[in-house]
Design a protein around this motif. Structure first.
Motif, PDB file in Angstrom:
ATOM      1  N   LYS A  43      -4.246   0.830   7.322  1.00  0.00           N
ATOM      2  CA  LYS A  43      -5.066   1.490   6.295  1.00  0.00           C
ATOM      3  C   LYS A  43      -5.857   2.650   6.894  1.00  0.00           C
ATOM      4  CE  LYS A  43      -4.321  -1.577   3.051  1.00  0.00           C
ATOM      5  NZ  LYS A  43      -3.782  -1.312   1.790  1.00  0.00           N
ATOM      6  N   GLU A  44      -5.584   2.997   8.131  1.00  0.00           N
ATOM      7  CA  GLU A  44      -6.364   4.031   8.822  1.00  0.00           C
ATOM      8  C   GLU A  44      -6.372   5.368   8.098  1.00  0.00           C
ATOM      9  OE1 GLU A  44      -8.466   3.721  11.440  1.00  0.00           O
ATOM     10  OE2 GLU A  44      -8.069   1.592  11.157  1.00  0.00           O
ATOM     11  N   GLY A  61      -3.599  10.537   1.553  1.00  0.00           N
ATOM     12  CA  GLY A  61      -4.666   9.556   1.722  1.00  0.00           C
ATOM     13  C   GLY A  61      -4.631   8.378   0.778  1.00  0.00           C
ATOM     14  N   TYR A  62      -3.544   8.219   0.038  1.00  0.00           N
ATOM     15  CA  TYR A  62      -3.425   7.092  -0.887  1.00  0.00           C
ATOM     16  C   TYR A  62      -2.864   5.856  -0.183  1.00  0.00           C
ATOM     17  CZ  TYR A  62      -4.090  10.299  -4.806  1.00  0.00           C
ATOM     18  OH  TYR A  62      -4.596  11.211  -5.683  1.00  0.00           O
ATOM     19  N   ASP A  63      -3.234   4.697  -0.678  1.00  0.00           N
ATOM     20  CA  ASP A  63      -2.658   3.425  -0.259  1.00  0.00           C
ATOM     21  C   ASP A  63      -1.422   3.222  -1.143  1.00  0.00           C
ATOM     22  OD1 ASP A  63      -2.001   0.851   0.415  1.00  0.00           O
ATOM     23  OD2 ASP A  63      -3.896  -0.039  -0.225  1.00  0.00           O
ATOM     24  N   GLY A 114      -7.813   3.057  -4.990  1.00  0.00           N
ATOM     25  CA  GLY A 114      -6.609   2.621  -5.684  1.00  0.00           C
ATOM     26  C   GLY A 114      -5.550   2.057  -4.765  1.00  0.00           C
ATOM     27  N   GLU A 115      -4.608   1.366  -5.407  1.00  0.00           N
ATOM     28  CA  GLU A 115      -3.431   0.830  -4.734  1.00  0.00           C
ATOM     29  C   GLU A 115      -2.238   1.203  -5.592  1.00  0.00           C
ATOM     30  OE1 GLU A 115      -3.881  -3.362  -3.960  1.00  0.00           O
ATOM     31  OE2 GLU A 115      -5.848  -3.069  -3.005  1.00  0.00           O
ATOM     32  N   MET A 143       8.017  10.140  -3.088  1.00  0.00           N
ATOM     33  CA  MET A 143       6.703  10.082  -3.724  1.00  0.00           C
ATOM     34  C   MET A 143       5.737   9.236  -2.884  1.00  0.00           C
ATOM     35  SD  MET A 143       7.701   9.703  -7.751  1.00  0.00           S
ATOM     36  CE  MET A 143       6.006   9.718  -8.312  1.00  0.00           C
ATOM     37  N   ALA A 144       6.205   8.107  -2.393  1.00  0.00           N
ATOM     38  CA  ALA A 144       5.346   7.238  -1.573  1.00  0.00           C
ATOM     39  C   ALA A 144       4.890   7.975  -0.317  1.00  0.00           C
ATOM     40  CB  ALA A 144       6.080   5.953  -1.214  1.00  0.00           C
ATOM     41  N   ARG A 145       5.806   8.675   0.349  1.00  0.00           N
ATOM     42  CA  ARG A 145       5.436   9.433   1.556  1.00  0.00           C
ATOM     43  C   ARG A 145       4.400  10.505   1.228  1.00  0.00           C
ATOM     44  NH1 ARG A 145      10.717   8.494   3.014  1.00  0.00           N
ATOM     45  NH2 ARG A 145      11.531  10.303   1.930  1.00  0.00           N
TER      46      ARG A 145
END
Length: 190
Positions: A6-7, A40-42, A13-14, A32-34
């Motif tokens: 989580k650094e 800075g999103y989880d 949000g998740e 999209m995930a990358r």
């Protein structure tokens, strides 16, 4: 259950992104995930078959007040099918879901209470592949027929820049920057 660092998380949000069949045809989901993680999103991406233990972990963490809201679920193809099931599973366990985005599910989905907004980018099929509201749904629901662009197919709808950009904007509108104390707590979770 997802285990990751989580650094780099700097936003609330998740975000859970599900690929479709055989993890082969949903590279837009991976992209999209990358991109979300780089901002800075989880954000976690995984096969549509893996959502149940992840959902159970979210429910457990919610009871311990360890979830970073809002919860956002995105899926393509069979992952699009499971996106409404994942959201309903959480909602019926008192975990609200802020946003569900489906990219061309292959069957009809249904959404109920505690789900705020649903967007379904779909190519109409003989078997209805819209997402429909249950009687207790009080959120916002948009089924967007993407056949206006003949270049869009089932295998590239999740890669379409216009729909990805709209999804990113919806996510940005729902999330915010973590305060330093929040960020430290998020980084130590899981």
């Amino acid at each position: 259950v997802i285990r990751r660092s989580k650094e780099q998380v700097t936003r609330t949000g998740e975000i859970y992104l599900m690929r479709g069949l055989a993890n082969v045809f949903s590279r837009g989901i991976d992209d999209m995930a990358r991109q979300l993680r780089s901002q800075g999103y989880d954000a976690s991406n995984f096969s549509y078959t893996e959502w149940r233990p992840i959902a159970d972990d979210i429910v457990r963490r919610a009871s311990e007040k360890e979830v970073s809201y809002p919860i956002i679920i995105v899926g393509h193809s069979l992952g699009g099918n499971e996106s409404s099931k994942f959201a309903n599973y959480l909602a019926t366990r008192e975990v609200p879901v802020a946003l569900v985005v489906a990219f061309d599910p292959v069957e009809t989905g249904h959404v109920g209470k505690k789900i705020d907004r649903v967007i379904n980018y779909y190519l109409p099929k003989a078997a209805d592949n819209r997402i429909l509201p249950k009687d207790d749904f009080s959120g916002e629901l948009d089924n967007v027929d993407v056949t206006v662009n003949p270049a869009i197919t089932h295998t590239n709808v999740d890669k379409e820049p216009k729909y990805q950009a709209a999804t990113f904007q919806s996510i940005a509108n729902l999330t915010g920057k973590l305060r330093s104390k929040q960020a430290k707590r998020v980084r130590t979770q899981r």
